[in-house]
Design a protein around this motif. Structure first.
Motif, PDB file in Angstrom:
ATOM      1  N   LEU A  34      32.243  13.998   3.476  1.00 52.74           N
ATOM      2  CA  LEU A  34      33.540  14.615   3.421  1.00 52.74           C
ATOM      3  C   LEU A  34      33.568  16.126   4.348  1.00 52.74           C
ATOM      4  CD1 LEU A  34      34.552  14.322  -0.316  1.00 52.74           C
ATOM      5  CD2 LEU A  34      35.302  12.918   1.603  1.00 52.74           C
ATOM      6  N   PRO A  35      34.638  16.300   4.958  1.00 53.18           N
ATOM      7  CA  PRO A  35      34.730  17.268   5.898  1.00 53.18           C
ATOM      8  C   PRO A  35      34.299  18.708   5.240  1.00 53.18           C
ATOM      9  CG  PRO A  35      36.677  16.137   6.031  1.00 53.18           C
ATOM     10  CD  PRO A  35      36.034  15.491   5.126  1.00 53.18           C
ATOM     11  N   ASP A  36      34.823  18.937   3.903  1.00 53.83           N
ATOM     12  CA  ASP A  36      34.094  20.122   3.209  1.00 53.83           C
ATOM     13  C   ASP A  36      32.811  20.132   2.789  1.00 53.83           C
ATOM     14  OD1 ASP A  36      34.383  18.288   1.104  1.00 53.83           O
ATOM     15  OD2 ASP A  36      35.358  19.734  -0.265  1.00 53.83           O
ATOM     16  N   HIS A  37      31.810  19.211   3.266  1.00 57.21           N
ATOM     17  CA  HIS A  37      30.586  19.104   3.009  1.00 57.21           C
ATOM     18  C   HIS A  37      29.716  19.819   3.900  1.00 57.21           C
ATOM     19  CE1 HIS A  37      30.781  15.311   0.155  1.00 57.21           C
ATOM     20  NE2 HIS A  37      31.410  16.245  -0.243  1.00 57.21           N
ATOM     21  N   ALA A  38      30.440  19.866   5.256  1.00 51.75           N
ATOM     22  CA  ALA A  38      29.818  20.617   6.405  1.00 51.75           C
ATOM     23  C   ALA A  38      29.639  22.061   6.206  1.00 51.75           C
ATOM     24  CB  ALA A  38      30.919  20.550   7.619  1.00 51.75           C
ATOM     25  N   ALA A  39      28.479  22.613   6.822  1.00 51.31           N
ATOM     26  CA  ALA A  39      28.073  23.887   6.821  1.00 51.31           C
ATOM     27  C   ALA A  39      27.296  24.325   7.988  1.00 51.31           C
ATOM     28  CB  ALA A  39      27.451  24.339   5.556  1.00 51.31           C
ATOM     29  N   VAL A  40      27.491  25.328   8.427  1.00 47.39           N
ATOM     30  CA  VAL A  40      26.467  25.849   9.354  1.00 47.39           C
ATOM     31  C   VAL A  40      25.702  27.226   9.048  1.00 47.39           C
ATOM     32  CG1 VAL A  40      26.383  26.654  11.981  1.00 47.39           C
ATOM     33  CG2 VAL A  40      27.865  24.899  11.397  1.00 47.39           C
ATOM     34  N   ARG A  41      24.659  27.571   9.456  1.00 47.43           N
ATOM     35  CA  ARG A  41      24.059  28.878   9.064  1.00 47.43           C
ATOM     36  C   ARG A  41      23.358  29.386  10.480  1.00 47.43           C
ATOM     37  NH1 ARG A  41      21.330  28.556   3.742  1.00 47.43           N
ATOM     38  NH2 ARG A  41      23.208  28.714   3.161  1.00 47.43           N
ATOM     39  N   GLU A  42      23.618  30.807  10.467  1.00 45.74           N
ATOM     40  CA  GLU A  42      22.843  31.314  11.668  1.00 45.74           C
ATOM     41  C   GLU A  42      21.820  32.187  11.223  1.00 45.74           C
ATOM     42  OE1 GLU A  42      23.722  35.470  14.158  1.00 45.74           O
ATOM     43  OE2 GLU A  42      25.377  34.060  14.230  1.00 45.74           O
ATOM     44  N   LEU A  43      20.655  32.085  11.945  1.00 48.70           N
ATOM     45  CA  LEU A  43      19.328  32.891  11.519  1.00 48.70           C
ATOM     46  C   LEU A  43      18.808  33.609  12.583  1.00 48.70           C
ATOM     47  CD1 LEU A  43      17.982  29.554   9.932  1.00 48.70           C
ATOM     48  CD2 LEU A  43      18.759  31.446   8.738  1.00 48.70           C
ATOM     49  N   THR A  44      18.183  34.525  12.240  1.00 48.14           N
ATOM     50  CA  THR A  44      17.476  35.408  13.229  1.00 48.14           C
ATOM     51  C   THR A  44      15.832  35.314  12.626  1.00 48.14           C
ATOM     52  OG1 THR A  44      19.326  36.606  14.009  1.00 48.14           O
ATOM     53  CG2 THR A  44      17.037  37.514  14.470  1.00 48.14           C
ATOM     54  N   ALA A  80      19.850  20.763   1.154  1.00 48.41           N
ATOM     55  CA  ALA A  80      19.734  20.892  -0.510  1.00 48.41           C
ATOM     56  C   ALA A  80      21.078  21.845  -1.130  1.00 48.41           C
ATOM     57  CB  ALA A  80      18.592  21.547  -0.939  1.00 48.41           C
ATOM     58  N   GLU A  81      21.377  22.695  -0.528  1.00 51.60           N
ATOM     59  CA  GLU A  81      22.613  23.477  -0.995  1.00 51.60           C
ATOM     60  C   GLU A  81      23.807  22.907  -0.950  1.00 51.60           C
ATOM     61  OE1 GLU A  81      22.766  27.188   1.379  1.00 51.60           O
ATOM     62  OE2 GLU A  81      20.923  27.870   0.421  1.00 51.60           O
ATOM     63  N   ARG A  82      24.123  22.074   0.076  1.00 53.48           N
ATOM     64  CA  ARG A  82      25.172  20.960   0.221  1.00 53.48           C
ATOM     65  C   ARG A  82      25.214  19.955  -0.818  1.00 53.48           C
ATOM     66  NH1 ARG A  82      28.787  24.619   1.386  1.00 53.48           N
ATOM     67  NH2 ARG A  82      30.086  22.905   1.694  1.00 53.48           N
ATOM     68  N   LEU A  83      24.015  19.412  -1.008  1.00 54.51           N
ATOM     69  CA  LEU A  83      24.087  18.366  -1.884  1.00 54.51           C
ATOM     70  C   LEU A  83      24.373  18.933  -3.441  1.00 54.51           C
ATOM     71  CD1 LEU A  83      20.887  16.337  -0.531  1.00 54.51           C
ATOM     72  CD2 LEU A  83      23.294  15.600  -0.748  1.00 54.51           C
ATOM     73  N   ALA A  84      23.752  19.989  -3.581  1.00 56.22           N
ATOM     74  CA  ALA A  84      23.909  20.557  -4.987  1.00 56.22           C
ATOM     75  C   ALA A  84      25.359  20.827  -5.129  1.00 56.22           C
ATOM     76  CB  ALA A  84      23.078  21.836  -5.143  1.00 56.22           C
ATOM     77  N   ILE A  85      26.181  21.237  -4.095  1.00 55.49           N
ATOM     78  CA  ILE A  85      27.527  21.566  -4.308  1.00 55.49           C
ATOM     79  C   ILE A  85      28.289  20.303  -4.718  1.00 55.49           C
ATOM     80  CG2 ILE A  85      29.795  21.952  -3.034  1.00 55.49           C
ATOM     81  CD1 ILE A  85      28.055  24.551  -1.833  1.00 55.49           C
ATOM     82  N   THR A  86      27.946  19.462  -3.838  1.00 58.64           N
ATOM     83  CA  THR A  86      28.521  18.056  -4.444  1.00 58.64           C
ATOM     84  C   THR A  86      28.343  17.473  -5.579  1.00 58.64           C
ATOM     85  OG1 THR A  86      26.949  16.379  -3.030  1.00 58.64           O
ATOM     86  CG2 THR A  86      28.756  17.493  -1.838  1.00 58.64           C
ATOM     87  N   ILE A  87      27.155  17.661  -6.111  1.00 62.98           N
ATOM     88  CA  ILE A  87      26.722  17.149  -7.149  1.00 62.98           C
ATOM     89  C   ILE A  87      27.821  17.746  -8.514  1.00 62.98           C
ATOM     90  CG2 ILE A  87      25.073  17.145  -9.005  1.00 62.98           C
ATOM     91  CD1 ILE A  87      22.935  17.031  -6.849  1.00 62.98           C
ATOM     92  N   THR A  88      27.956  19.151  -8.236  1.00 63.65           N
ATOM     93  CA  THR A  88      28.740  19.929  -9.287  1.00 63.65           C
ATOM     94  C   THR A  88      30.054  19.797  -9.153  1.00 63.65           C
ATOM     95  OG1 THR A  88      28.716  21.859  -7.900  1.00 63.65           O
ATOM     96  CG2 THR A  88      26.853  21.662  -9.544  1.00 63.65           C
ATOM     97  N   SER A  89      30.788  19.250  -8.054  1.00 62.62           N
ATOM     98  CA  SER A  89      31.977  18.929  -7.769  1.00 62.62           C
ATOM     99  C   SER A  89      32.351  17.449  -8.002  1.00 62.62           C
ATOM    100  CB  SER A  89      32.499  19.168  -6.504  1.00 62.62           C
ATOM    101  OG  SER A  89      31.827  18.571  -5.407  1.00 62.62           O
ATOM    102  N   ARG A  90      31.539  16.770  -8.505  1.00 65.16           N
ATOM    103  CA  ARG A  90      31.808  15.340  -8.838  1.00 65.16           C
ATOM    104  C   ARG A  90      32.443  14.952 -10.291  1.00 65.16           C
ATOM    105  NH1 ARG A  90      27.370  11.059  -6.633  1.00 65.16           N
ATOM    106  NH2 ARG A  90      28.041  11.368  -4.492  1.00 65.16           N
TER     107      ARG A  90
END
Length: 161
Positions: free
Chosen positions: A120-130, A151-161
């Motif tokens: 789903l579109p709300d599963h997408a995420a980007v992280r900037e690192l240095t 892993a973080e995005r999967l955890a979010i979808t688990i809790t939102s089910r």
């Protein structure tokens, strides 16, 4: 959560994974395929090291690459979405950045973007690192960050089910 744990969660859910890589050059895919039984979940990966291949193989829009360059959060997101689409996976993770030894297109050594695309579109995420260190350290850090973000995005979808 480790790569093995990510694959286990995906297997339990009946979902699949793909990757698109630039600076990591296959290390992210290797992290997943090192896990016994990875073939039950891992569909494959695309290594698009050259900028033109990000468009040709992964489907990153050329205007985006031309205007922002290959090391950009929007490009990372497009790499993840492209890998998901091109590999027919439910989830995808992507890496792009500058491993060094020299800056690239105005981006400093250690600048990395990791991204995830999901069903789903709300599963997408980007992280900037240095990330500090030499090429090997930056590349290893990018792999770890991509697995962590997934892993973080999967955890979010688990809790939102």
């Amino acid at each position: 959560m480790s790569a093995a744990e990510v694959l286990s969660v995906l297997q339990e859910r009946g979902e699949t994974l793909a990757v698109a890589e630039s600076l990591t050059g296959g290390l992210l895919a290797a992290e997943f395929v090192a896990v016994p039984g990875a073939s039950l979940v891992f569909r494959g990966g695309l290594v698009a090291y050259a900028t033109d291949l990000k468009a040709a193989l992964v489907g990153v829009p050329l205007p985006l690459l031309n205007s922002h360059g290959p090391v950009d959060p929007s490009v990372a997101a497009a790499l993840a979405a492209g890998a998901r689409d091109r590999c027919g996976a439910d989830w995808a993770a992507a890496t792009t950045g500058v491993a060094g030894p020299d800056p690239q297109a105005g981006q400093p050594v250690g600048r990395v973007y990791v991204a995830v695309a999901g069903p789903l579109p709300d599963h997408a995420a980007v992280r900037e690192l240095t990330l500090p260190g030499d090429r090997a350290a930056v590349r290893a850090g990018a792999v770890e960050a991509a697995v962590t973000l997934l892993a973080e995005r999967l955890a979010i979808t688990i809790t939102s089910r």
